[in-house]
Design an enzyme around this catalytic site. Structure first.
Site, PDB file in Angstrom:
ATOM      1  N   ASP A 237       0.261  -1.541  -0.161  1.00 37.40           N
ATOM      2  CA  ASP A 237      -0.266   0.160   0.041  1.00 37.40           C
ATOM      3  C   ASP A 237       0.764   1.080   0.051  1.00 37.40           C
ATOM      4  OD1 ASP A 237       1.204  -0.014   2.544  1.00 37.40           O
ATOM      5  OD2 ASP A 237      -1.317  -0.588   3.274  1.00 37.40           O
ATOM      6  N   THR A 258      -2.282   3.352   9.515  1.00 43.32           N
ATOM      7  CA  THR A 258      -2.163   3.490  10.468  1.00 43.32           C
ATOM      8  C   THR A 258      -1.048   3.152  10.875  1.00 43.32           C
ATOM      9  OG1 THR A 258      -3.495   1.470  10.053  1.00 43.32           O
ATOM     10  CG2 THR A 258      -2.128   1.150  12.016  1.00 43.32           C
TER      11      THR A 258
END
Length: 469
Positions: A237, A258
């Site tokens: 990602d 995150t």
């Protein structure tokens, strides 16, 4: 008009986002979103791969319901985690998550065979105890029957792609995060694999972003009601997010979610001893670019505080609590191991402050304020290190990802770094995923043209340093 689907799965949630080009601009439509969370299985923190697979399929069914059938699909997820499969393509063991404690101490066993200074010179990957190279050592030592009987190694997005296509392939950008890919050859480091006793047969040729893995299997096609091709985006990602940074010239890249990934793009890796000491990593990117960056704990700490506070606590409320305690003075090292997977994040913060002789947070607002200011300080420190290591002077911070929506953190980052912050687009990872698919289908002649279209398609929020830090 061609339509493309990005399946972008993070450590806390996943989303299906359709993208297309209209009048030279990029358009997005989120059509499905789902929760992702760790589950405890057999005493370990794991990913529920069957549930994740089902959620991917639900999103494809949603495409059919909307009569918006994609021309291709790409899946990206977080890095380092993997599964092992047997000769029938079935899972061996659980998909143990990087936050699980099984990885503790595995770096010592790896470094008995190859010193970390040599390992870094080979791979350019920063040391984190949950890197795949250490996770595989945990399997080898704790469950040797699994690695001995395995036939294939797939990382999480590769496995989900396999479930759609029936094809097992390894993708370059995510593979580089394992600590098993040579930064000079851009291929598996076979000498390293042999010395560690990781069977060569598990690791297959590395495919680049844009590679067509295959069409949907007949079973998947029957269920979702259509067929299309499945491509590899940058399946890591962060690799996708960096692709989508609408960078200001001279700007640092910050993918904020995150985890926070702070760095820049380079044509060649930096694998010097000085780079190793500063714990910077060289992850492979699109067209063999290198993402030279530092991993910072990121919004995980705020996500944990919010979760522990109960279902009524929103991020907006948590931000207000932090604003109300803005004068709280204590700061923490956000990359301290105690924040990786604590039973209670507030107590972990109190523990750090006690151990370092600082004021101990007594309220949720003080804990949140401590995290906010500590993150901003960590970003500023990372930028200074990056400048020293690359010899470049950075004049802006470009933030993409979900964290780009946090205006308070963006302002604190501008204040701490002394640089203007340009935040957005929010769905940077999905955009990078889609841009690879669009490039593969000829929508743009090259990445420069795709990034230009992105810059004119989405609003960017600006934050400028205030007088206070």
């Amino acid at each position: 008009m061609a339509v493309y689907l990005a399946v972008d799965i993070g450590a806390s949630s996943g989303r299906h986002i359709l993208g297309w080009v209209e009048g030279g601009n990029l358009r997005l439509e989120e059509i499905y979103r789902f929760e992702n969370a760790l589950v405890r299985k057999n005493g370990r923190l794991c990913w529920d791969m069957e549930t994740l697979t089902e959620e991917v399929l639900h999103g494809l069914e949603r495409c059919r319901e909307l009569s918006k059938i994609p021309d291709s699909i790409g899946i990206d997820t977080w890095a380092v985690d993997f599964v092992l499969l047997d000769e029938t393509g079935s899972l061996l063991g659980d998909a143990v998550a990087y936050r699980d404690s099984r990885n503790q101490g595995m770096d010592r066993f790896v470094e008995e065979m190859i010193p970390f200074s040599e390992l870094y010179a080979k791979t350019g990957i920063q040391k984190q105890e949950f890197n795949t190279i250490y996770q595989l050592m945990a399997v080898k030592r704790q469950e040797p029957e699994l690695i001995n009987s395995a036939e294939r190694f797939l990382m999480i997005p590769e496995y989900l792609t396999y479930r759609l296509t029936g094809k097992m392939e390894n993708e370059y950008t995510n593979a580089t995060t394992t600590g098993l890919v040579n930064a000079k050859t851009n291929d598996w480091d076979w000498d390293l694999l042999d010395r560690l006793g990781y069977p060569r047969k598990l690791f297959h040729p590395l495919r680049m972003p844009g590679y067509a893995v295959g069409d949907l299997t007949p079973q998947v096609e029957k269920r979702v009601g259509f067929n299309c091709s499945v491509l590899f985006p940058a399946t890591h990602d962060t690799g996708s997010a960096f692709l989508a940074v609408p960078a200001k010239e001279g700007g640092v890249y910050l993918s904020s979610g995150t985890w926070s990934l702070l760095g820049t793009e380079l044509a060649e890796p930096i694998t010097t001893e000085e780079s190793r000491k500063h714990n910077f990593t060289n992850e492979g990117g699109y067209e063999y670019r290198f993402r030279y960056l530092k991993n910072i704990m990121g919004l995980w700490m705020l996500q944990s505080l919010r979760r522990e506070a109960g279902p009524e606590m929103t991020f907006a409320k948590l931000q207000q609590e932090a604003l109300g305690s803005a004068e709280f003075p204590s700061r923490v090292d956000v990359n301290d191991k105690r924040f990786l997977a604590p039973a209670n994040m507030e107590e972990a913060l109190r523990s750090f402050c006690r151990d370092t002789g600082q004021a101990v947070p007594r309220t949720l607002g003080e804990s949140a304020s401590c995290v906010y200011f500590s993150l901003a300080q960590s970003y500023a420190h990372g930028i200074r290190e990056l400048s020293d290591l690359t010899g470049a002077t950075y004049t802006a911070v470009n933030i993409v990802g979900g964290g780009s929506q946090d205006g308070y953190l963006n302002q604190l980052t501008a204040n701490a770094s002394g640089l203007p912050v340009y935040a957005g687009p929010t769905e940077g990872t999905a955009l990078g995923n889609l841009m690879v698919q669009m490039l593969a289908h000829g929508e743009f002649p090259d990445l420069s043209a795709a990034r230009k279209a992105e810059r004119q398609s989405f609003a960017i929020q600006e934050y400028f340093p205030e007088n206070r830090a």
